[in-house]
Design an enzyme around this catalytic site. Structure first.
Site, mmCIF file in Angstrom:
data_model
loop_
_atom_site.group_PDB
_atom_site.id
_atom_site.type_symbol
_atom_site.label_atom_id
_atom_site.label_comp_id
_atom_site.label_asym_id
_atom_site.label_seq_id
_atom_site.Cartn_x
_atom_site.Cartn_y
_atom_site.Cartn_z
ATOM 1 N N GLN A 69 0.592 -1.391 0.025
ATOM 2 C CA GLN A 69 -0.258 -0.196 -0.564
ATOM 3 C C GLN A 69 0.389 1.747 -0.172
ATOM 4 O OE1 GLN A 69 -2.580 -1.913 3.302
ATOM 5 N NE2 GLN A 69 -3.929 0.072 2.113
ATOM 6 N N ARG A 111 3.587 -0.002 13.235
ATOM 7 C CA ARG A 111 3.336 -1.425 12.930
ATOM 8 C C ARG A 111 3.656 -1.142 10.660
ATOM 9 N NH1 ARG A 111 -1.495 -3.711 10.993
ATOM 10 N NH2 ARG A 111 -1.324 -6.216 10.444
ATOM 11 N N HIS A 130 0.896 -8.926 5.104
ATOM 12 C CA HIS A 130 -0.057 -8.416 4.449
ATOM 13 C C HIS A 130 -0.343 -8.489 2.883
ATOM 14 C CE1 HIS A 130 -2.392 -4.379 6.337
ATOM 15 N NE2 HIS A 130 -2.310 -4.539 5.578
ATOM 16 N N ASN A 162 -1.934 -10.842 8.392
ATOM 17 C CA ASN A 162 -2.981 -9.903 8.328
ATOM 18 C C ASN A 162 -4.331 -9.241 8.237
ATOM 19 O OD1 ASN A 162 -3.565 -6.831 9.428
ATOM 20 N ND2 ASN A 162 -4.409 -7.377 7.280
ATOM 21 N N GLU A 163 -5.052 -10.266 8.611
ATOM 22 C CA GLU A 163 -6.399 -10.609 8.770
ATOM 23 C C GLU A 163 -6.771 -11.680 8.111
ATOM 24 O OE1 GLU A 163 -8.278 -6.390 6.962
ATOM 25 O OE2 GLU A 163 -8.323 -5.591 8.738
ATOM 26 N N ASN A 211 -8.332 -5.648 14.675
ATOM 27 C CA ASN A 211 -7.676 -4.738 13.302
ATOM 28 C C ASN A 211 -9.986 -4.398 13.430
ATOM 29 O OD1 ASN A 211 -5.283 -4.569 13.117
ATOM 30 N ND2 ASN A 211 -6.286 -5.690 10.453
ATOM 31 N N TYR A 235 -12.992 -1.389 13.139
ATOM 32 C CA TYR A 235 -13.654 0.340 11.776
ATOM 33 C C TYR A 235 -14.560 -0.173 12.739
ATOM 34 C CZ TYR A 235 -8.895 0.241 9.515
ATOM 35 O OH TYR A 235 -7.434 0.080 9.414
ATOM 36 N N GLU A 282 -4.766 -1.652 14.688
ATOM 37 C CA GLU A 282 -5.372 -0.930 13.198
ATOM 38 C C GLU A 282 -7.066 -0.516 13.361
ATOM 39 O OE1 GLU A 282 -6.469 -1.967 8.951
ATOM 40 O OE2 GLU A 282 -4.539 -3.311 8.719
ATOM 41 N N TRP A 332 -4.431 3.727 11.934
ATOM 42 C CA TRP A 332 -4.335 3.303 10.314
ATOM 43 C C TRP A 332 -5.311 4.456 9.618
ATOM 44 C CZ3 TRP A 332 -1.881 -0.071 7.600
ATOM 45 C CH2 TRP A 332 -2.270 0.082 6.228
ATOM 46 N N GLU A 361 -5.432 1.649 -1.322
ATOM 47 C CA GLU A 361 -7.132 1.705 -0.417
ATOM 48 C C GLU A 361 -7.099 0.056 -1.340
ATOM 49 O OE1 GLU A 361 -7.459 0.820 2.538
ATOM 50 O OE2 GLU A 361 -9.828 0.291 1.906
ATOM 51 N N TRP A 362 -6.701 -0.901 -2.060
ATOM 52 C CA TRP A 362 -6.958 -2.172 -2.177
ATOM 53 C C TRP A 362 -7.490 -1.683 -3.546
ATOM 54 C CZ3 TRP A 362 -2.879 -4.742 -0.637
ATOM 55 C CH2 TRP A 362 -2.842 -5.086 0.342
HETATM 56 O O1 LIG Z 1 -19.003 -8.318 4.809
HETATM 57 S S1 LIG Z 1 -18.811 -7.284 3.897
HETATM 58 O O2 LIG Z 1 -18.205 -8.203 2.733
HETATM 59 O O3 LIG Z 1 -20.276 -6.842 3.471
HETATM 60 C C1 LIG Z 1 -17.902 -5.843 4.613
HETATM 61 C C2 LIG Z 1 -16.141 -5.982 4.378
HETATM 62 C C3 LIG Z 1 -15.755 -5.557 5.579
HETATM 63 N N1 LIG Z 1 -14.628 -5.526 5.593
HETATM 64 C C4 LIG Z 1 -13.687 -6.065 6.288
HETATM 65 C C5 LIG Z 1 -12.208 -5.672 6.325
HETATM 66 N N2 LIG Z 1 -11.580 -4.367 5.550
HETATM 67 C C6 LIG Z 1 -11.132 -4.575 5.355
HETATM 68 C C7 LIG Z 1 -10.055 -3.672 6.396
HETATM 69 O O4 LIG Z 1 -9.090 -3.777 5.596
HETATM 70 C C8 LIG Z 1 -7.719 -2.967 6.750
HETATM 71 O O5 LIG Z 1 -8.307 -1.944 6.676
HETATM 72 C C9 LIG Z 1 -8.080 -0.933 6.212
HETATM 73 C C10 LIG Z 1 -8.621 -0.168 5.444
HETATM 74 O O6 LIG Z 1 -10.267 -0.965 4.611
HETATM 75 C C11 LIG Z 1 -6.985 -1.851 4.818
HETATM 76 O O7 LIG Z 1 -6.180 -0.522 4.552
HETATM 77 C C12 LIG Z 1 -5.651 -2.695 5.183
HETATM 78 O O8 LIG Z 1 -4.840 -2.895 4.829
HETATM 79 C C13 LIG Z 1 -6.373 -3.502 6.388
HETATM 80 O O9 LIG Z 1 -5.780 -3.955 7.298
HETATM 81 C C14 LIG Z 1 -12.537 -4.362 4.001
HETATM 82 C C15 LIG Z 1 -13.939 -4.333 4.615
#
Ligand SMILES: O=S(=O)(O)CCCN1CCN(CCO[C@@H]2O[C@H](CO)[C@@H](O)[C@H](O)[C@H]2O)CC1
Length: 490
Positions: free
Chosen positions: A26, A83, A128, A172-173, A315, A317, A384, A428, A435-436
């Site tokens: 990233q 991290r 990761h 990671n995750e 992690n 959010y 995170e 984070w 962002e992927w």
């Molecule tokens: O169940 S659903 O599919 O309807 C909802 C999906 C929920 N996911 C949970 C994990 N998240 C990734 C978190 O990802 C983490 O957080 C950061 C911000 O995204 C990334 O940049 C980091 O690389 C990563 O470690 C992406 C959304």
């Protein structure tokens, strides 16, 4: 309720880790610099059609060349930990130990030395998501032959960096690695097997994690005295009606399917949660499979896997409500259907630039308390937590300032009121970064970067000042100048 939402003034433990996080694909760029091998994210982004605007991490934040700027920024903020992740194909271009890229080793050695010079403790993630493409060519995480190359890679990192790195995270995750990489296909390697491969890949990842933990425990812990664990992601899941037993049970079942999937084997007994074995087993039979879609661990594997993490890396959010859909034996094979849980978020909860991320500060406190109840009083690192903005240049990131103040305050309550042994908090992210699947359209950084400017100048947003003052005060004291006036309480 007022008690739950009242702001708590107080300080964190003196040895608390105040950190920020990034990951190799990233932020680094240098996708093919100095002998680095291709990762599955290089392949996935170069293929096109998977990422917003066909963005790639070819350059990203150019931290391969500008990591000292990142460290200077953290130093200015007073952070005492960082991290970051090592890119497996940067140090092992073919994925295996037969071909070590010394230039890659030197890059991470230089980053670690610069962190130590700045009195910032490195916390290193081994995986990761940027798997060497060469190993994907052999099936990636769906082929259990990957377990040994991962262990060799981990052992190399312990050997070369373990004299200076004392906090290791294996994965990671894994939930995202398997669900989005092998289930929905939204992430590399873009495989869409939502009912089967998500479970076989997770099975191999849990075994690979355990092997790396034992390698550290057997060969390195005595001489290096570090800690090694895993980072798992989860929403907090609140029953849609706390007085309705079926939705309380559904919320717990959802946490078992999201977090317990990996935490139950590692922290409880080496095996999957009973509710997963039961539901997926029943559904698999009804769907005509002659064995469960959820693989089974042997008794020997259970004993080997149980207890393989020195801390709980979390992690977190956002949160969601859940309710019971009732046992349904007529669904197609799908992880989403397997738990028979309905979920939604409350429209009253503030939004972010990410469709899945609404602001629910009390969720982190509830989840930390749930983890302590479910897995015991073990050390927890929040590895995170953060908020995303739209793709605009806005340095007064008020929502992120409120998000951090509110969530960090809930972590303080988890420590002070619920007595959860939280050892550190990680924002984070330090930088706006790749962002992927959303590319550069969603910005999680406390530091702004213009990705059209080849100099990738780091421009601190106001949230760096808010976080820095919380760190300087070790928490919240009255009269803090940067504290946002209205918090987020939902
Ligand atoms: O169940 S659903 O599919 O309807 C909802 C999906 C929920 N996911 C949970 C994990 N998240 C990734 C978190 O990802 C983490 O957080 C950061 C911000 O995204 C990334 O940049 C980091 O690389 C990563 O470690 C992406 C959304």
């Amino acid at each position: 309720d007022p008690e739950r939402d009242a702001f708590l003034y107080g300080t964190f433990p003196d040895d608390f880790a105040w950190s920020s996080a990034t990951s190799s694909y990233q932020i680094e760029g240098g996708w093919n610099a100095d002998g680095k091998g291709e990762s599955i994210w290089d392949t996935f982004t170069h293929e096109g059609g998977h990422v917003q605007n066909n963005d790639t991490g070819d350059v990203a934040c150019d931290s391969y060349n500008k990591y000292q700027d990142d460290i200077d920024t953290m130093k200015d903020m007073g952070l005492n930990a960082y991290r970051f992740s090592i890119s497996w194909p940067r140090v092992l271009p073919d994925g295996t130990i037969d071909n070590i890229n010394e230039a890659g080793i030197k890059y991470y050695s230089d980053v670690i030395d610069a962190l130590i010079l700045a009195e910032i403790t490195p916390m290193v993630t081994l995986y990761h998501w940027d798997l060497p493409q060469a190993l994907m060519d052999d099936g990636g995480w769906d082929n259990e032959t990957i377990i040994d190359p991962f262990n060799d890679y981990a052992n190399l990192c312990f050997e070369r960096f373990g004299n200076r790195v004392k906090l290791w995270i294996t994965f990671n995750e894994p939930w995202v690695v398997t669900l989005l990489g092998y289930g929905t296909g939204e992430h590399a390697p873009g495989i869409e097997e939502i009912g089967t491969t998500v479970y076989t890949t997770s099975h191999n990842i849990i075994k690979a994690h355990a092997k790396a933990w034992h390698t550290y425990d057997d060969n390195w812990r005595q001489s290096q005295a570090g800690q090694i664990g895993i980072t798992l992601n989860s929403n907090f899941v609140e029953p849609i009606d706390r007085d309705d037993a079926s939705s309380v049970e559904a919320a717990d079942r959802s946490l078992q399917f999201n977090l317990g999937w990996y935490a139950h084997p590692i922290f409880i007994n080496g095996d999957y949660p009973e509710v997963m074995k039961d539901r997926i087993g029943q559904k698999s039979m009804a769907q005509g499979f002659n064995e469960s879609r959820l693989p089974e661990f042997t008794d020997e594997e259970k004993a080997y896997i149980n207890g393989t993490s020195d801390f709980f890396g979390l992690n977190h959010y956002t949160s969601n409500y859940a309710w019971d859909l009732g046992l349904n034996l007529n669904t197609d094979p799908s992880y989403w259907a397997d738990s028979d849980v309905g979920s939604m978020q409350d429209d009253a909860w503030p939004t972010s630039a990410s469709s899945w991320l609404r602001v629910v500060p009390w969720g982190i406190r509830r989840l930390l308390a749930w983890i302590k109840k479910e897995y015991g009083d073990l050390p927890v690192y929040v590895t995170e937590n953060g908020y995303s903005d739209e793709d605009v240049r806005e340095l007064d990131d008020v929502m992120r300032q409120k998000y951090y103040t509110s969530y960090i305050n809930e972590v303080l309550k988890a420590i002070e009121v619920d007595e959860v042994d939280v050892k550190g908090y990680t924002a984070w992210s330090l930088l706006d970064n790749f962002e992927w699947a959303e590319g550069y359209t969603e910005r999680f950084g406390m530091v702004y970067i213009d990705f059209s400017d080849e100099d990738r100048i780091r421009v601190p947003k106001i949230s760096t000042e808010v976080y820095a003052e919380i760190v300087a005060n070790h928490g919240f004291i009255k009269g803090m100048t940067t504290m946002p006036t209205t918090m987020m309480t939902t």
